[in-house]
Enzyme design. Sequence first.
Site, short mmCIF file in Angstrom:
data_model
loop_
_atom_site.label_atom_id
_atom_site.label_comp_id
_atom_site.label_asym_id
_atom_site.label_seq_id
_atom_site.Cartn_x
_atom_site.Cartn_y
_atom_site.Cartn_z
NE ARG A 162 -55.50 -51.13 10.84
CZ ARG A 162 -55.81 -51.97 9.85
NH1 ARG A 162 -55.10 -53.07 9.67
NH2 ARG A 162 -56.79 -51.70 9.03
CB SER A 212 -59.96 -45.84 10.14
OG SER A 212 -60.63 -46.00 8.91
CD GLU A 282 -56.78 -48.16 12.67
OE1 GLU A 282 -56.01 -47.53 11.92
OE2 GLU A 282 -57.68 -48.89 12.25
#
Length: 290
Positions: A162, A212, A282
Amino acid sequence: MKIIENCKMDEYTSFKVGGECDRLILADTEDELSLIMAKITTSGTPYVVLGNGSNTLFGDGGFRGTVVKLGPGFDKIEIAGDRITAFGAVLMSRLAREAMRAGLGGFEPLSGIPGSVGGAVFMNAGAYGGEMKQVVKRVYAMAPDGSRTGWVSGDDLQLGYRHSRFKDTGEIILKVELGLVPRSVDSIKADMDDFAKRRNSKQPLEYPSCGSFFKRPPGHYAGSLIQEAGLAGYTIGGAQVSQKHCGFLINRGGATASDVIALRDHVKKTVKEKFGVDLEPEVRIIDEIL
């Protein structure tokens, strides 16, 4: 170029919450974007570069600055041999379909990611064991002040979990060159259909969300920790921990950004207390990072 004053950001983000920004500017050409970024830099105006808004949340108070977004002129795909060049505003779903039609495989696990290509590279998005790092060969990007553009490739992309260099440098991703492998259209379609079936059965796609919400903590899965903490279905206002997949925070209807942020904080606190694990989101929350 298109400029929208006092733009409602809930219309440009997948969670469907958040206040107004002072202005949203859509650039359709490299020259337009260069001019925009030069003016923003000179004026010192706060700004955010937005992809498809699938991983970004604006606070209820909005954003006192400019949101820059790539317009339709950056929604193009070029195919030459086993290489596909996708401009930054191309949606991942569209890129997956074009790759399939061209008989080029390797993108199938990423086909259901809801964001744009630029956003997917920015965070090195991944799904079902695949990630952008596996298919990206090089990226054409613009300096934050619009002064220069150039290709970045290999280790210089700094693609990790990420993460990419673009999170640190502020460079704007204009186009991405992918290296794929020849496969039959039927086999690519079969894999894409399988991934879609798995997503539909396990993810709450019927509700607005940012996918997510938390990164995968080392040695754990965020969704499993949240479920084991007894938080499935936990609700604050219109925001809820999905009962279908506890890694998703969803807008059940009428949620505010404050609801989502409060729910995030409660989930983080509870998981920390029960398991000693720190969950890291995230999702970009704009009123907190600027």
